[in-house]
Design an enzyme around this catalytic site. Structure first.
Site, PDB file in Angstrom:
ATOM      1  CE1 TYR A  38      -4.348  -0.880  -0.101  1.00 19.79           C
ATOM      2  CE2 TYR A  38      -3.733  -2.485   1.576  1.00 19.79           C
ATOM      3  CZ  TYR A  38      -4.643  -2.007   0.640  1.00 19.79           C
ATOM      4  OH  TYR A  38      -5.823  -2.657   0.456  1.00 19.79           O
ATOM      5  CG  HIS A 195     -10.120   4.434   3.662  1.00 18.28           C
ATOM      6  ND1 HIS A 195     -10.475   5.730   3.380  1.00 18.28           N
ATOM      7  CD2 HIS A 195      -9.916   3.839   2.456  1.00 18.28           C
ATOM      8  CE1 HIS A 195     -10.476   5.922   2.069  1.00 18.28           C
ATOM      9  NE2 HIS A 195     -10.144   4.792   1.493  1.00 18.28           N
ATOM     10  NE  ARG A 225      -4.923   5.258  -4.298  1.00 16.50           N
ATOM     11  CZ  ARG A 225      -5.303   4.035  -3.915  1.00 16.50           C
ATOM     12  NH1 ARG A 225      -6.579   3.660  -4.041  1.00 16.50           N
ATOM     13  NH2 ARG A 225      -4.443   3.177  -3.412  1.00 16.50           N
ATOM     14  CG  ASN A 227      -7.560  -0.171  -4.749  1.00 19.14           C
ATOM     15  OD1 ASN A 227      -6.529  -0.686  -4.307  1.00 19.14           O
ATOM     16  ND2 ASN A 227      -8.739  -0.319  -4.165  1.00 19.14           N
ATOM     17  CD  GLU A 267     -12.016  -0.144  -7.123  1.00 15.40           C
ATOM     18  OE1 GLU A 267     -12.944  -0.864  -6.717  1.00 15.40           O
ATOM     19  OE2 GLU A 267     -11.395   0.649  -6.376  1.00 15.40           O
ATOM     20  CE1 TYR A 318     -10.145  -4.409   3.487  1.00 21.28           C
ATOM     21  CE2 TYR A 318      -8.620  -4.085   1.666  1.00 21.28           C
ATOM     22  CZ  TYR A 318      -9.705  -3.672   2.395  1.00 21.28           C
ATOM     23  OH  TYR A 318     -10.357  -2.523   2.039  1.00 21.28           O
ATOM     24  CE  LYS A 319      -5.362  -5.634  -2.467  1.00 20.80           C
ATOM     25  NZ  LYS A 319      -6.273  -4.613  -3.036  1.00 20.80           N
TER      26      LYS A 319
END
Length: 337
Positions: A38, A195, A225, A227, A267, A318-319
């Site tokens: 990240y 978040h 950005r 993602n 994204e 998490y993903k």
């Protein structure tokens, strides 16, 4: 690639979605190093990559336009609450409509036409066969509120963030193709609150720096950005509300079908200051590409293999990659010899 919409393909049930060779070439591949961590990977949202690049215009309209608009209509019919706007965000909705209409008509004049005479506007969307005349700022002159009206005509999801007390609050938006989050749940939350579930970033101060940057974005200087995550099948809507429809698909991946079933979901996130309301537009333009399509670019396959095999376990969990992550690494390893 200039806009050339294909006939409608589906993002559910029979999953007829496909990428042309041109769409594969222009895909915004997110891995710039052999390891992924990240970071505040924000840059100015200015034209980059030349004609046909996903960064050529403020909004990217591509071959999947008709398919994504059809999918959006289905989602909003099933769950109208995917579009919401708190009362104090009315002006931001008109800001959003103006930004979308002006950008589309200037960058894709063959498909979108905007005529303005003071507050009397005429909008034509030739791709969806829409023509409406309305008074800017008067909700009663549109078929539906401005956010809902124009949001149904632009690829990507959109949140309008109200800025107050040096923070950003998710007080309006149209979110029909989210990656494991819900507008209805996050509505009214502050930047740090929505978040909250993200691992490894808070201790590094990443979100504090990002918030400081975002609240300082001025009018006329949008930022962007990338993602990413992985998803099973070419499914746009992976919201918590529809989890019963897609959650089980994570168990369907095998060594034999991993290349066709697993999609890299990227994204392109753009942050843009609205001039009248001072709201911050947060747009999320989603692109899908299968591992099979990625393997047509050996350098991409190598880079993705290295990023995947070194991905920290908290990010894997998490993903939502835990069940099929080893299969992805194994498949990509053949291209990284």
């Amino acid at each position: 690639m200039r806009v050339a919409p294909k006939p409608v393909q589906s993002f559910r049930n029979d999953f007829t979605y496909t990428n042309s060779s041109e769409a594969i070439k222009r895909f915004p591949f997110p891995f710039v190093e052999d390891e992924y961590r990240y970071s505040v990977n924000i840059e100015s949202h200015t034209p980059k990559g030349g004609e046909g690049s996903v960064y050529e215009h403020f909004l990217d309209i591509d071959e999947h336009y008709l398919s994504e608009m059809a999918e959006r209509a289905i989602v909003l019919e099933e769950t109208p609450a995917r579009c919401l706007s708190m009362e104090h965000m009315t002006l931001a909705g008109w800001d959003f409509l103006e930004r979308m209409m002006v950008s589309l008509s200037e960058d894709y004049p063959s498909y979108f036409v905007l005529q303005r005479s003071d507050n009397e506007w005429c909008w034509e969307n030739k791709l969806l066969n829409i023509t409406d005349t309305f008074t800017f700022g008067d909700d009663s002159t549109l078929p539906m509120p401005p956010l809902d009206y124009i949001g149904r005509q632009v690829q990507g999801d959109f949140a309008l963030l109200d800025q107050r007390d040096n923070d950003l609050f998710m007080d309006a938006g149209m979110i029909t193709c989210p990656a494991d989050w819900s507008l209805a749940f996050d509505a009214g939350m502050s930047f740090s609150e929505w978040h909250g579930p993200v691992p490894l970033a808070h201790n590094a101060g990443i979100f504090e720096r990002a918030l400081k940057y975002l609240t300082a974005i001025p009018v006329g200087s949008p930022a962007r950005r990338l993602n990413w995550t992985l998803t099973i099948n070419a499914r746009m809507d992976t919201s918590p509300e529809t989890y019963p429809s897609w959650g089980h698909e994570r168990t369907s991946v095998t060594a034999e079908n991993v290349a066709q079933k697993v999609y890299l979901r990227v994204e392109l996130q753009v942050m843009d200051r609205m001039p009248r309301s001072n709201a911050l537009l947060f747009s999320i333009r989603t692109y899908l590409i299968s591992l099979e399509d990625i393997s047509t670019n050996i350098e991409w396959a190598k880079r993705m293999h290295r990023a995947m095999k070194t991905l920290p376990k908290p990010l894997i969990d998490y993903k939502g990659l835990t069940r099929f992550h080893p299969l992805v690494v194994d498949y990509l390893s053949q291209f990284d010899k």
